[in-house]
Design a protein around this motif. Structure first.
Motif, PDB file in Angstrom:
ATOM      1  N   LEU A 123      -9.778   6.901   3.304  1.00 41.35           N
ATOM      2  CA  LEU A 123      -7.774   6.114   3.112  1.00 41.35           C
ATOM      3  C   LEU A 123      -8.488   4.093   2.924  1.00 41.35           C
ATOM      4  N   ASP A 124      -9.524   3.332   3.420  1.00 40.35           N
ATOM      5  CA  ASP A 124      -9.339   2.151   3.113  1.00 40.35           C
ATOM      6  C   ASP A 124      -9.935   1.783   2.177  1.00 40.35           C
ATOM      7  N   GLU A 125     -10.749   2.559   1.536  1.00 38.62           N
ATOM      8  CA  GLU A 125     -11.105   2.340  -0.173  1.00 38.62           C
ATOM      9  C   GLU A 125      -9.969   2.643  -1.167  1.00 38.62           C
ATOM     10  N   GLU A 126      -8.817   3.675  -0.670  1.00 41.23           N
ATOM     11  CA  GLU A 126      -8.439   4.367  -2.112  1.00 41.23           C
ATOM     12  C   GLU A 126      -6.893   2.837  -1.751  1.00 41.23           C
ATOM     13  N   GLY A 127      -6.289   3.138  -0.500  1.00 39.54           N
ATOM     14  CA  GLY A 127      -5.488   2.393  -0.209  1.00 39.54           C
ATOM     15  C   GLY A 127      -4.441   2.441  -1.094  1.00 39.54           C
ATOM     16  N   ASP A 128      -4.463   4.140  -1.414  1.00 35.60           N
ATOM     17  CA  ASP A 128      -3.043   4.377  -2.096  1.00 35.60           C
ATOM     18  C   ASP A 128      -2.202   4.751  -1.310  1.00 35.60           C
ATOM     19  N   GLN A 169       0.781  -1.147  -0.114  1.00 34.37           N
ATOM     20  CA  GLN A 169      -0.081  -0.052  -0.286  1.00 34.37           C
ATOM     21  C   GLN A 169       1.094   1.192   0.018  1.00 34.37           C
ATOM     22  N   SER A 170       0.438   2.197  -0.863  1.00 34.64           N
ATOM     23  CA  SER A 170       0.875   3.241  -1.148  1.00 34.64           C
ATOM     24  C   SER A 170       2.788   3.338  -1.358  1.00 34.64           C
ATOM     25  N   TRP A 171       2.987   2.278  -2.063  1.00 39.13           N
ATOM     26  CA  TRP A 171       4.303   2.262  -2.413  1.00 39.13           C
ATOM     27  C   TRP A 171       5.345   3.400  -2.859  1.00 39.13           C
ATOM     28  N   PRO A 172       4.332   4.191  -4.021  1.00 41.02           N
ATOM     29  CA  PRO A 172       5.178   5.174  -3.776  1.00 41.02           C
ATOM     30  C   PRO A 172       5.248   6.191  -3.103  1.00 41.02           C
ATOM     31  N   ARG A 173       4.222   6.946  -2.514  1.00 40.86           N
ATOM     32  CA  ARG A 173       4.432   7.637  -1.318  1.00 40.86           C
ATOM     33  C   ARG A 173       5.334   6.969  -0.511  1.00 40.86           C
ATOM     34  N   HIS A 174       5.421   5.850   0.070  1.00 33.56           N
ATOM     35  CA  HIS A 174       6.756   5.482   1.777  1.00 33.56           C
ATOM     36  C   HIS A 174       8.048   5.607   0.662  1.00 33.56           C
ATOM     37  N   PHE A 175       8.289   5.247  -1.245  1.00 30.43           N
ATOM     38  CA  PHE A 175       9.472   5.062  -1.615  1.00 30.43           C
ATOM     39  C   PHE A 175       9.856   6.342  -1.776  1.00 30.43           C
ATOM     40  N   ARG A 176       8.810   7.815  -1.527  1.00 29.28           N
ATOM     41  CA  ARG A 176       9.539   8.887  -2.008  1.00 29.28           C
ATOM     42  C   ARG A 176       9.918   9.354  -0.444  1.00 29.28           C
ATOM     43  N   LYS A 177       9.728   9.097   0.582  1.00 31.51           N
ATOM     44  CA  LYS A 177      10.013   9.114   1.899  1.00 31.51           C
ATOM     45  C   LYS A 177      11.247   8.755   2.114  1.00 31.51           C
ATOM     46  N   PRO A 237      17.756   4.397  -2.196  1.00 32.94           N
ATOM     47  CA  PRO A 237      18.484   2.911  -2.962  1.00 32.94           C
ATOM     48  C   PRO A 237      17.644   3.129  -4.120  1.00 32.94           C
ATOM     49  N   GLU A 238      18.237   2.238  -5.163  1.00 31.94           N
ATOM     50  CA  GLU A 238      17.342   1.721  -6.413  1.00 31.94           C
ATOM     51  C   GLU A 238      15.761   1.688  -6.354  1.00 31.94           C
ATOM     52  N   GLU A 239      14.716   2.305  -6.390  1.00 33.05           N
ATOM     53  CA  GLU A 239      13.314   1.767  -6.422  1.00 33.05           C
ATOM     54  C   GLU A 239      12.907   0.068  -7.598  1.00 33.05           C
ATOM     55  N   ALA A 240      13.915   0.076  -8.438  1.00 35.57           N
ATOM     56  CA  ALA A 240      13.408  -1.372  -8.656  1.00 35.57           C
ATOM     57  C   ALA A 240      14.039  -2.700  -7.930  1.00 35.57           C
ATOM     58  N   SER A 241      15.339  -2.051  -7.661  1.00 36.35           N
ATOM     59  CA  SER A 241      15.511  -3.474  -7.301  1.00 36.35           C
ATOM     60  C   SER A 241      15.618  -3.249  -5.679  1.00 36.35           C
ATOM     61  N   LEU A 242      14.842  -2.376  -4.938  1.00 34.52           N
ATOM     62  CA  LEU A 242      14.205  -2.093  -4.020  1.00 34.52           C
ATOM     63  C   LEU A 242      12.710  -2.607  -4.162  1.00 34.52           C
ATOM     64  N   TRP A 243      11.833  -2.480  -4.875  1.00 39.22           N
ATOM     65  CA  TRP A 243      10.896  -3.530  -5.486  1.00 39.22           C
ATOM     66  C   TRP A 243      11.265  -4.732  -5.462  1.00 39.22           C
ATOM     67  N   GLU A 244      11.951  -5.286  -6.616  1.00 38.55           N
ATOM     68  CA  GLU A 244      12.090  -6.416  -6.226  1.00 38.55           C
ATOM     69  C   GLU A 244      12.577  -7.175  -5.356  1.00 38.55           C
ATOM     70  N   GLU A 245      13.096  -6.787  -4.145  1.00 38.01           N
ATOM     71  CA  GLU A 245      13.644  -7.248  -2.621  1.00 38.01           C
ATOM     72  C   GLU A 245      11.887  -7.365  -2.276  1.00 38.01           C
ATOM     73  N   LEU A 246      11.429  -6.509  -2.130  1.00 32.37           N
ATOM     74  CA  LEU A 246       9.679  -6.767  -1.620  1.00 32.37           C
ATOM     75  C   LEU A 246       9.796  -7.573  -1.689  1.00 32.37           C
ATOM     76  N   ALA A 247       9.410  -7.833  -2.480  1.00 31.61           N
ATOM     77  CA  ALA A 247       8.456  -9.207  -3.957  1.00 31.61           C
ATOM     78  C   ALA A 247       9.140 -10.643  -3.104  1.00 31.61           C
ATOM     79  N   ARG A 248      10.621 -10.833  -3.108  1.00 34.72           N
ATOM     80  CA  ARG A 248      10.972 -11.614  -2.796  1.00 34.72           C
ATOM     81  C   ARG A 248      10.737 -12.153  -1.434  1.00 34.72           C
ATOM     82  N   ALA A 249      10.769 -11.663  -0.582  1.00 30.43           N
ATOM     83  CA  ALA A 249      10.705 -10.850   0.794  1.00 30.43           C
ATOM     84  C   ALA A 249       9.294 -11.805   1.024  1.00 30.43           C
TER      85      ALA A 249
END
Lengths: 270, 270
Positions: free
Chosen positions: A265-270, A37-45, A58-70
């Motif tokens: 917030l619950d509906e949007e989840g972004d 949830q709210s990934w772009p916001r979390h990454f920006r912060k 960190p580099e976004e693509a590799s962090l995203w890939e690591e999160l997906a693996r985790a």
């Protein structure tokens, strides 16, 4: 699963500056239906906070890939990202070219009573005060002893959160949540120029409130002002929004604006 | 060598609260001729600081045995001890019964120019201010971002240390050292009621000064007061005592009392 710099391990080097000095930042985010949830916001912060400490983000693509693996297909959980200044020689001086340590971990979504969301929570006032440090205010860094001390003040399971004041006795937030009040003139959130964490939920609440036509302001919140507010609520990325039902002898019912923001917030989840 | 809870490993669990929140304390001590200098004092302060955070202090005999193993016959080095609140679930609330993590590590004694000891050092004034937090003042805890930020302010190898002021513009110490000044009336060290670290060297300097008949006091040290002092010196367990030779345009020669305290600390080594 835990990944440290992309490797599946539970091991952080003992010389890591995150451990030695709390020299790093973190983020905690919720995974719902397999989606961060709210990934772009979390990454920006996260990047913002890294830069505030002089760390390369960190580099976004590799962090995203690591999160997906985790996550490994987990549908409902909490993910935590820590970025530290990495290992170094003993001593405070940072390396000229830091090689950050990147930690990605997942854990179960904490199970809070449904009534926290619907009817609100009982909050207490912590005696541990937040110190003023403009250089670090707003940043979600790893120096969190004040939050630990404040949270250690109570062991009463009927109290879900504690409010923390600064040394000028302004209310800054909960030990783990952002604070919002609703007054006749609109939504007010505390000034974070000296302390506190400027989180993703704060940003999302401001946007949701603005979209429902509620004027939003930053203000200095004395305890009296909080206790006299029409509505008081707390929020973070993991719990969403909890109305405050009781604090310091004052009692509220979940208010109209709080419920609208909760739902949005619950509906949007972004 | 690094020992974590007695096991030879470089690995600290990624969920350790020392990393997550800086929830722990540390000590750094010097090993000379195979002997841990001022061990009883360091151990006492370590236990004191653990208790201040609600952590059980380590058991002396096992900690001593681990240090001996980590030293592994090394004659000259620096030993560091970290005690954290251990691993826990996500969240600030400490476990009711903490299971602390104990980390013992050794590293090379840093090589500073001999002239730092003989002729003194050049110190700068840091712009990063120490925040006031009476609950944590004096404790050598792991929340050290302010020290990191202050030390990151300069990269000029002719400057050996930086002085840090608090937000009331009182001088509290160096980024890694305790501060002392000598005035006509005796030795004065800064008040640590709001911030700063109350270290072993501070204790040893007070005792040495008292034994050479120098009255010792705690005081509020404005920058002017420091710059007008007869003698100014800095110290910690690793470097011993460095006279300050230059700071903010003011120049000193190593003073009589500083040299006497240097010699006494060097002789005693306890």
């Amino acid at each position: 699963m835990i990944l440290v710099n992309g490797a599946a391990t539970n091991c952080v080097p003992a010389m890591d500056r995150g451990l030695a000095y709390g020299d790093g930042v973190f983020r905690t985010l919720r995974v719902r239906k397999g989606r961060m949830q709210s990934w772009p916001r979390h990454f920006r912060k996260l990047v913002h906070d890294c830069l505030a400490l002089g760390l390369p983000g960190p580099e976004e693509a590799s962090l995203w890939e690591e999160l997906a693996r985790a996550l490994h297909g987990t549908q409902e959980c909490v993910a935590k990202i820590i970025v530290t200044r990495g290992s170094g020689e003993r001593g405070y001086a940072p390396e000229r070219v830091p090689r950050p340590t990147r930690i990605v971990m997942t854990g179960p979504q904490p199970q809070y009573p449904e009534e926290y969301f619907r009817s609100g929570i009982k909050a207490r006032l912590c005696t541990t005060r937040l110190s003023a440090q403009p250089r670090l205010a707003g940043i979600k860094h790893l120096n969190r002893l004040e939050n630990v001390l404040a949270r250690a003040e109570w062991d009463d399971s009927s109290v879900a959160e504690g409010l923390m004041l600064d040394q000028q006795l302004q209310v800054v937030g909960g030990t783990m949540t952002s604070l919002f009040i609703v007054e006749e003139e609109g939504l007010v959130a505390p000034d974070l120029v000296n302390c506190g964490v400027d989180g993703v939920t704060r940003e999302r609440v401001f946007e949701a409130a603005a979209r429902q036509g509620l004027p939003c302001r930053i203000g200095r919140l004395t305890l009296d002002r909080v206790l006299e507010a029409r509505e008081v609520f707390l929020g973070n990325s993991v719990i969403g929004i909890w109305p405050v039902r009781e604090c310091a002898g004052k009692v509220w019912r979940p208010g109209r604006e709080t419920v609208r923001i909760q739902l949005r917030l619950d509906e949007e989840g972004d």
